[in-house]
Motif scaffolding. Structure first.
Motif, PDB file in Angstrom:
ATOM      1  N   PRO A 182       0.762  -1.125   0.091  1.00 14.81           N
ATOM      2  CA  PRO A 182       0.067  -0.406  -0.264  1.00 14.81           C
ATOM      3  C   PRO A 182       0.835   1.624   0.042  1.00 14.81           C
ATOM      4  O   PRO A 182       0.672   2.024  -1.115  1.00 14.81           O
ATOM      5  N   ALA A 183       1.953   0.614   0.749  1.00 12.71           N
ATOM      6  CA  ALA A 183       2.435   2.188   0.915  1.00 12.71           C
ATOM      7  C   ALA A 183       3.070   2.787  -0.725  1.00 12.71           C
ATOM      8  O   ALA A 183       4.179   4.066  -1.217  1.00 12.71           O
ATOM      9  N   GLU A 184       4.301   1.368  -1.448  1.00 17.04           N
ATOM     10  CA  GLU A 184       4.820   2.258  -3.003  1.00 17.04           C
ATOM     11  C   GLU A 184       3.404   2.128  -4.017  1.00 17.04           C
ATOM     12  O   GLU A 184       3.477   2.783  -4.594  1.00 17.04           O
ATOM     13  N   VAL A 185       2.491   1.474  -3.577  1.00 18.78           N
ATOM     14  CA  VAL A 185       0.933   2.048  -4.276  1.00 18.78           C
ATOM     15  C   VAL A 185       1.081   3.593  -4.314  1.00 18.78           C
ATOM     16  O   VAL A 185       0.450   4.229  -5.668  1.00 18.78           O
ATOM     17  N   GLY A 186       0.374   4.106  -3.618  1.00 17.07           N
ATOM     18  CA  GLY A 186       0.422   4.728  -2.921  1.00 17.07           C
ATOM     19  C   GLY A 186       1.367   6.222  -3.291  1.00 17.07           C
ATOM     20  O   GLY A 186       0.819   7.666  -4.073  1.00 17.07           O
ATOM     21  N   ALA A 303     -12.534 -13.849  -3.033  1.00 20.16           N
ATOM     22  CA  ALA A 303     -12.008 -12.167  -3.025  1.00 20.16           C
ATOM     23  C   ALA A 303     -11.268 -12.150  -1.551  1.00 20.16           C
ATOM     24  O   ALA A 303     -11.126 -10.304  -0.904  1.00 20.16           O
ATOM     25  N   ALA A 304     -12.040 -12.823  -0.662  1.00 26.92           N
ATOM     26  CA  ALA A 304     -11.636 -11.818   1.055  1.00 26.92           C
ATOM     27  C   ALA A 304      -9.614 -11.719   1.007  1.00 26.92           C
ATOM     28  O   ALA A 304      -9.106 -12.525   0.546  1.00 26.92           O
ATOM     29  N   GLY A 305     -10.101 -10.867   1.817  1.00 20.74           N
ATOM     30  CA  GLY A 305      -8.109 -10.383   1.588  1.00 20.74           C
ATOM     31  C   GLY A 305      -6.857 -10.589   0.622  1.00 20.74           C
ATOM     32  O   GLY A 305      -6.188  -9.966   0.722  1.00 20.74           O
ATOM     33  N   LYS A 306      -7.481 -10.105  -0.861  1.00 18.86           N
ATOM     34  CA  LYS A 306      -6.815  -9.842  -1.837  1.00 18.86           C
ATOM     35  C   LYS A 306      -6.686  -8.218  -2.527  1.00 18.86           C
ATOM     36  O   LYS A 306      -6.982  -7.935  -3.119  1.00 18.86           O
ATOM     37  N   TRP A 307      -7.712  -7.758  -1.525  1.00 19.72           N
ATOM     38  CA  TRP A 307      -7.982  -6.165  -1.864  1.00 19.72           C
ATOM     39  C   TRP A 307      -7.092  -5.205  -0.736  1.00 19.72           C
ATOM     40  O   TRP A 307      -6.253  -5.534   0.399  1.00 19.72           O
ATOM     41  N   ALA A 308      -6.384  -4.615  -1.199  1.00 22.90           N
ATOM     42  CA  ALA A 308      -5.878  -3.691   0.015  1.00 22.90           C
ATOM     43  C   ALA A 308      -5.978  -1.771  -0.397  1.00 22.90           C
ATOM     44  O   ALA A 308      -6.828  -1.768  -1.105  1.00 22.90           O
ATOM     45  N   VAL A 309      -6.109  -1.349   0.692  1.00 24.51           N
ATOM     46  CA  VAL A 309      -6.490   0.763   0.891  1.00 24.51           C
ATOM     47  C   VAL A 309      -4.670   1.271   0.493  1.00 24.51           C
ATOM     48  O   VAL A 309      -3.801   0.765   1.297  1.00 24.51           O
ATOM     49  N   ALA A 310      -4.904   2.273  -0.471  1.00 24.97           N
ATOM     50  CA  ALA A 310      -3.449   3.404  -0.933  1.00 24.97           C
ATOM     51  C   ALA A 310      -4.033   4.700  -0.766  1.00 24.97           C
ATOM     52  O   ALA A 310      -5.767   4.661  -0.726  1.00 24.97           O
ATOM     53  N   ILE A 383      -6.658  -0.038   8.225  1.00 31.35           N
ATOM     54  CA  ILE A 383      -6.484   0.618   7.483  1.00 31.35           C
ATOM     55  C   ILE A 383      -7.802   1.771   8.047  1.00 31.35           C
ATOM     56  O   ILE A 383      -7.626   2.911   7.641  1.00 31.35           O
ATOM     57  N   GLY A 384      -7.598   1.917  10.003  1.00 34.58           N
ATOM     58  CA  GLY A 384      -8.033   2.858  10.505  1.00 34.58           C
ATOM     59  C   GLY A 384      -7.654   3.587  10.083  1.00 34.58           C
ATOM     60  O   GLY A 384      -7.750   5.200   9.218  1.00 34.58           O
ATOM     61  N   PRO A 385      -6.024   3.938   9.993  1.00 39.58           N
ATOM     62  CA  PRO A 385      -5.087   4.950  10.027  1.00 39.58           C
ATOM     63  C   PRO A 385      -5.343   5.689   8.581  1.00 39.58           C
ATOM     64  O   PRO A 385      -5.164   7.168   8.349  1.00 39.58           O
ATOM     65  N   ILE A 386      -4.988   5.153   8.050  1.00 41.80           N
ATOM     66  CA  ILE A 386      -5.312   5.356   6.360  1.00 41.80           C
ATOM     67  C   ILE A 386      -6.767   6.643   6.281  1.00 41.80           C
ATOM     68  O   ILE A 386      -6.679   7.659   5.328  1.00 41.80           O
ATOM     69  N   PHE A 387      -7.288   5.983   6.856  1.00 39.42           N
ATOM     70  CA  PHE A 387      -8.858   6.436   6.560  1.00 39.42           C
ATOM     71  C   PHE A 387      -8.803   8.033   7.126  1.00 39.42           C
ATOM     72  O   PHE A 387      -9.518   8.925   7.112  1.00 39.42           O
ATOM     73  N   ALA A 388      -7.845   8.010   8.498  1.00 41.25           N
ATOM     74  CA  ALA A 388      -8.547   8.580   9.596  1.00 41.25           C
ATOM     75  C   ALA A 388      -7.689  10.518   8.968  1.00 41.25           C
ATOM     76  O   ALA A 388      -7.799  11.123   9.244  1.00 41.25           O
TER      77      ALA A 388
END
Length: 441
Positions: A182-186, A303-310, A383-388
């Motif tokens: 996620p960090a690299e994708v962002g 599909a569970a676990g195959k997503w990530a948040v950037a 994922i909480g800190p990313i959205f915060a």
């Protein structure tokens, strides 16, 4: 959705609005003859039934909050009625507000509609700022203000907000030769939505067969405009969508992505769009927290676990909802108590943990349900800190009474046409014609 655009929320099956007048409020209160009384009419087994009108997947039931409230209050039963798409739910709700009849005890209002409801329907709704136990300091100041009239009456209590991120399929990114952390994708698109489109071109060059980079043109333009302080109205209340360079730039960038085949030719929240989630047809999606609930609801188990948040290119907000209590409901006092409890920081934190609806109560941001939150679709990623952080970076937007109409015109009658061979100008002209016709009605 909400987006919650929820925003809707802005989550959601298409049906004709005309057929929804009854469907939206099935089992609802009668005409406002009983006003603010706490009648037990229609109750089952001696219990008071609080009827709740919602749109999309707001997650209160899924998070177990109804069950919890019923255990705390044995004489209460919660019954929800849900319409999938807000653009079908809201016109029917507005009609019932206008006539002050057929309203449920609790009615949800999406952020795109709250300005109109606050300005034109406040006299039909309870002032929640005076409800026992309500403390305005528990909400984000701008969230509270969105549902407050000029004379200080607050017609709804905020549930979620929609801080923007990008959700993506790690397996599809890997197959296309893109990073998956996620960090690299962002970092790939940091600071610029145009960079996101450039990443889409990289994806397309090695894309797994039958897949697109993003889910829809509508989702992309929603995200871009969600990061702008002004989009459709200026601070004086004037409609500026045609003259605002930010709107035209967002439209043209989205049309360019559509022309290059980077987005599916889909309208979000339609059955055919839902099926593309289930069948893994796209790799990325503009993703306020509530979108994870939509993804979960339409995905197959594998599909569970195959997503990530950037982190998104720019901080923005898409969606968010309010709960109102109509004065003509059958159980006004009990509805106020329920809404006050349901929107308290503790319940907002629980909802985020289960359904990914991000709290509008800042004190929830440091609760373990938020700081340590994971999601079934994103595995063990916190994922909480990313959205915060996204919530903190989001601009305080000017919201106008017809935001939903303008946005729907730009998406469903505008950028979608660029996926069907129309030029950006042709798509823009179509959107403007549709929007202006509706604004003139």
């Amino acid at each position: 959705m909400r987006a919650r655009i929820r925003t809707a929320r802005k989550a959601m099956v298409v049906a004709a609005v005309a057929s929804l007048g009854a469907g939206l409020l099935a089992g609802c209160a009668d005409d406002g003859g009983k006003g603010g009384s706490d009648s037990s009419d229609g109750d089952s087994g001696g219990k008071t039934t609080i009827s709740v009108g919602l749109f999309g997947t707001m997650g209160f039931k899924e998070a177990g909050l109804y069950d919890e409230y019923e255990k705390l209050n044995p004489k209460i039963k919660i019954e929800q009625n849900v319409v999938e798409r807000n653009e079908n739910y809201y016109p029917a709700l507005l009609n019932h507000l206008t006539t002050n009849s057929g309203l449920l005890d609790v009615q949800a209002v999406e952020v795109a509609n709250i300005a109109e409801v606050t300005a034109t329907q406040a006299d039909k709704l309870e002032d929640m700022s005076k409800a026992p136990g309500v403390d305005k300091s528990k909400w984000l100041p701008w969230k509270w203000q969105q549902a407050t009239t000029k004379d200080g009456k607050t017609v709804g209590l905020g549930t979620d907000v929609g801080p923007m991120a990008i959700c993506y399929r790690t397996d599809l990114f890997k197959q296309a030769g893109l990073p998956t952390d996620p960090a690299e994708v962002g970092k790939l698109w940091a600071g610029d939505w145009a960079k996101l489109v450039e990443v889409g071109e990289r994806y397309k060059s090695k894309a797994p067969k039958g897949t697109f980079f993003m889910d829809s043109p509508g989702g992309l333009i929603q995200a871009i405009l969600g990061s702008e302080k002004e989009k459709f109205y200026d601070s004086s209340g004037e409609v500026i969508y045609k003259s605002n360079p930010a709107v035209k730039a967002a439209f043209n960038l989205t049309a360019d992505a559509a022309k290059k085949g980077l987005v599916q030719s889909q309208t979000q929240f339609q059955p055919s769009w839902n099926s593309t989630i289930a069948n893994n047809k796209f790799a990325a999606i503009a993703c306020p927290p509530w979108m994870l609930g939509t993804i979960k609801g339409n995905s197959k188990p594998d599909a569970a676990g195959k997503w990530a948040v950037a982190v998104a290119p720019k901080g923005g907000n898409w969606g968010g909802t309010f709960l109102t209590v109509p004065k003509s409901g059958k159980n006004v006092k009990e509805a106020q108590k329920f809404v006050t409890w349901l929107t308290a920081p503790e319940q907002q934190a629980k909802l985020f943990k289960v359904q990914a609806s991000f709290p509008s109560a800042p004190s929830a941001y440091t609760m373990p349900e938020v700081t340590g939150a994971t999601n079934e679709m994103t595995g063990d990623q916190k994922i909480g800190p990313i959205f915060a952080e996204a919530a903190k970076a989001a601009p305080v937007q000017v919201i106008g009474p017809k935001d939903q109409i303008i946005m729907q015109g730009l998406t469903d009658n505008g950028v979608i046409l660029a996926t069907k061979g129309k030029s950006a100008k042709e798509a823009w002209d179509s959107a403007v014609k549709t929007i202006d016709n509706k604004l003139d009605q």
